[in-house]
Design an enzyme around this catalytic site. Structure first.
Site, PDB file in Angstrom:
ATOM      1  N   TYR A  35      66.584  38.411  40.715  1.00  0.00           N
ATOM      2  CA  TYR A  35      65.367  38.555  41.532  1.00  0.00           C
ATOM      3  C   TYR A  35      65.607  37.992  42.937  1.00  0.00           C
ATOM      4  CZ  TYR A  35      60.337  38.189  42.635  1.00  0.00           C
ATOM      5  OH  TYR A  35      59.099  38.314  43.216  1.00  0.00           O
ATOM      6  N   LYS A  87      65.525  40.041  46.515  1.00  0.00           N
ATOM      7  CA  LYS A  87      64.569  39.723  47.582  1.00  0.00           C
ATOM      8  C   LYS A  87      65.300  39.314  48.872  1.00  0.00           C
ATOM      9  CE  LYS A  87      60.816  40.587  45.229  1.00  0.00           C
ATOM     10  NZ  LYS A  87      59.952  41.721  45.588  1.00  0.00           N
TER      11      LYS A  87
HETATM   12  P1  NDP Z   1      52.874  43.032  39.054  1.00  0.00           P
HETATM   13  O1  NDP Z   1      53.915  43.016  38.002  1.00  0.00           O
HETATM   14  O2  NDP Z   1      51.515  42.488  38.743  1.00  0.00           O
HETATM   15  O3  NDP Z   1      52.696  44.527  39.651  1.00  0.00           O
HETATM   16  C1  NDP Z   1      53.795  45.276  40.042  1.00  0.00           C
HETATM   17  C2  NDP Z   1      53.443  46.749  39.947  1.00  0.00           C
HETATM   18  O4  NDP Z   1      54.615  47.514  40.279  1.00  0.00           O
HETATM   19  C3  NDP Z   1      53.040  47.155  38.527  1.00  0.00           C
HETATM   20  O5  NDP Z   1      51.910  48.004  38.558  1.00  0.00           O
HETATM   21  C4  NDP Z   1      54.278  47.865  38.038  1.00  0.00           C
HETATM   22  O6  NDP Z   1      54.040  48.821  37.030  1.00  0.00           O
HETATM   23  C5  NDP Z   1      54.773  48.532  39.293  1.00  0.00           C
HETATM   24  N1  NDP Z   1      56.162  48.948  39.165  1.00  0.00           N
HETATM   25  C6  NDP Z   1      57.160  48.324  38.490  1.00  0.00           C
HETATM   26  N2  NDP Z   1      58.297  49.044  38.568  1.00  0.00           N
HETATM   27  C7  NDP Z   1      58.016  50.146  39.311  1.00  0.00           C
HETATM   28  C8  NDP Z   1      58.777  51.266  39.725  1.00  0.00           C
HETATM   29  N3  NDP Z   1      60.072  51.399  39.388  1.00  0.00           N
HETATM   30  N4  NDP Z   1      58.180  52.218  40.481  1.00  0.00           N
HETATM   31  C9  NDP Z   1      56.869  52.105  40.817  1.00  0.00           C
HETATM   32  N5  NDP Z   1      56.103  51.070  40.427  1.00  0.00           N
HETATM   33  C10 NDP Z   1      56.657  50.097  39.686  1.00  0.00           C
HETATM   34  O7  NDP Z   1      53.513  42.261  40.293  1.00  0.00           O
HETATM   35  P2  NDP Z   1      52.825  41.440  41.493  1.00  0.00           P
HETATM   36  O8  NDP Z   1      51.598  42.135  41.915  1.00  0.00           O
HETATM   37  O9  NDP Z   1      52.789  40.024  41.106  1.00  0.00           O
HETATM   38  O10 NDP Z   1      53.958  41.581  42.608  1.00  0.00           O
HETATM   39  C11 NDP Z   1      53.944  42.589  43.618  1.00  0.00           C
HETATM   40  C12 NDP Z   1      55.135  42.350  44.535  1.00  0.00           C
HETATM   41  O11 NDP Z   1      55.043  41.041  45.108  1.00  0.00           O
HETATM   42  C13 NDP Z   1      56.485  42.405  43.812  1.00  0.00           C
HETATM   43  O12 NDP Z   1      57.439  42.997  44.660  1.00  0.00           O
HETATM   44  C14 NDP Z   1      56.814  40.951  43.595  1.00  0.00           C
HETATM   45  O13 NDP Z   1      58.184  40.718  43.462  1.00  0.00           O
HETATM   46  C15 NDP Z   1      56.243  40.325  44.861  1.00  0.00           C
HETATM   47  N6  NDP Z   1      55.977  38.904  44.734  1.00  0.00           N
HETATM   48  C16 NDP Z   1      55.063  38.442  43.806  1.00  0.00           C
HETATM   49  C17 NDP Z   1      54.837  37.085  43.700  1.00  0.00           C
HETATM   50  C18 NDP Z   1      53.867  36.517  42.716  1.00  0.00           C
HETATM   51  O14 NDP Z   1      53.781  35.265  42.669  1.00  0.00           O
HETATM   52  N7  NDP Z   1      53.115  37.309  41.984  1.00  0.00           N
HETATM   53  C19 NDP Z   1      55.567  36.113  44.531  1.00  0.00           C
HETATM   54  C20 NDP Z   1      56.496  36.716  45.448  1.00  0.00           C
HETATM   55  C21 NDP Z   1      56.677  38.058  45.542  1.00  0.00           C
HETATM   56  P3  NDP Z   1      54.029  48.371  35.442  1.00  0.00           P
HETATM   57  O15 NDP Z   1      52.653  48.612  35.036  1.00  0.00           O
HETATM   58  O16 NDP Z   1      55.012  49.223  34.773  1.00  0.00           O
HETATM   59  O17 NDP Z   1      54.498  46.960  35.374  1.00  0.00           O
END
Ligand code: NDP
Length: 249
Positions: A157, A161
């Site tokens: 991860y 990033k």
């Molecule tokens: P979630 O897991 O809650 O949501 C991520 C979404 O992306 C889900 O709906 C997921 O679908 C979808 N997804 C996963 N793989 C794919 C793909 N191959 N193509 C299209 N969509 C996809 O994550 P967060 O909302 O927490 O995070 C959002 C972003 O923020 C991410 O990039 C994460 O790394 C980043 N981030 C989050 C932090 C946190 O503390 N939450 C901290 C730092 C960064 P599915 O339903 O299949 O899971």
């Protein structure tokens, strides 16, 4: 009446079905943008799209995996058919598959790098072609403070990033002369399903390291995305903006 910040704009939010992406899509729509959402989970993406349509904006929901260049191209073609342009790309889709390096499988390494890093490359490549013709655009990539500081158990991860940060700066340099800004956001701990999976003791330890004394909410991140999507940020490009309650300084 006060002018909406994104009136007449069109935004694509990847991984927009839930979590931070959903909150971003709702906020950009509330500021006047029409929205396209993509996710691997179409049912949930449709739920978010329904909510956006109820608020009076147009919204298309797509089942598209960001690692698949062909399906992202088809999606962007459909967005252009409908809206005739694409102003804002939010590369939000991301996954985590944590383990210590000795226990990390090759499959989990490849999957995280593919969705987080290659996915950002694929969507940026396709959207930037449209934005170059328009001579304007905003690209905002969801990185993480883990991509700056590293974290035990998250080598895949963190590397993905950190890669997004380097990609952001490189593309910002390539696209600046055409009025396209490219920035990264590095959140700390934000309350979503991704972080809810962490054990309570780890969550407690993390909270003790946050000077502002609380975990972030998806709305905190969405507010920053809105600023970086708007005209107000037109002199900012190639930056990594941390949003972490002071966790890393
Ligand atoms: P979630 O897991 O809650 O949501 C991520 C979404 O992306 C889900 O709906 C997921 O679908 C979808 N997804 C996963 N793989 C794919 C793909 N191959 N193509 C299209 N969509 C996809 O994550 P967060 O909302 O927490 O995070 C959002 C972003 O923020 C991410 O990039 C994460 O790394 C980043 N981030 C989050 C932090 C946190 O503390 N939450 C901290 C730092 C960064 P599915 O339903 O299949 O899971």
């Amino acid at each position: 009446m006060c002018q909406l910040l994104l009136e007449g704009k069109v935004a694509l939010v990847t991984g927009g079905a839930r979590g931070i992406g959903r909150e971003i899509a709702l906020l950009l729509a509330s500021q006047g943008a029409d929205i396209a959402l993509c996710d691997v989970n179409l049912e949930q993406a449709e739920e978010t799209a329904k909510e956006i349509r109820l608020s009076g904006r147009e919204c298309l929901a797509f089942k598209a995996d960001v690692t698949d260049l062909k399906s992202v191209q088809e999606m962007v073609d459909k967005i252009l058919d409908k809206f005739k342009k694409l102003d804002i790309l939010i590369n939000n889709a991301g996954i985590a598959k944590d383990n210590l390096i000795l226990r990390m499988s090759e499959e989990d390494w490849d999957k995280v790098i593919a969705v987080n890093l290659k996915g950002t490359f694929v969507c940026t490549k396709i959207a930037s072609k449209v934005m170059l013709k328009q001579r304007s655009g905003r690209i905002i990539n969801l990185a993480s403070i883990i991509g700056i500081m590293g974290n035990a158990g998250q080598a895949n991860y963190a590397a993905s990033k950190a890669g997004i940060i380097a990609l952001t700066k490189s593309v910002a340099k390539e696209l600046a002369s055409r009025g396209i800004t490219v920035n990264a956001i590095a959140p700390g701990f934000i309350k979503t399903e991704m972080t809810a999976r962490l054990p309570d003791d780890i969550q407690k330890k993390m909270l003790s390291g946050i000077p502002l004394g609380r975990f972030g909410e998806p709305k905190d991140v969405a507010d920053l995305v809105l600023f970086l999507s708007s005209e107000s940020s037109s002199y900012i490009t190639g930056q990594v903006v941390q949003i972490d309650g002071g966790m890393l300084m």
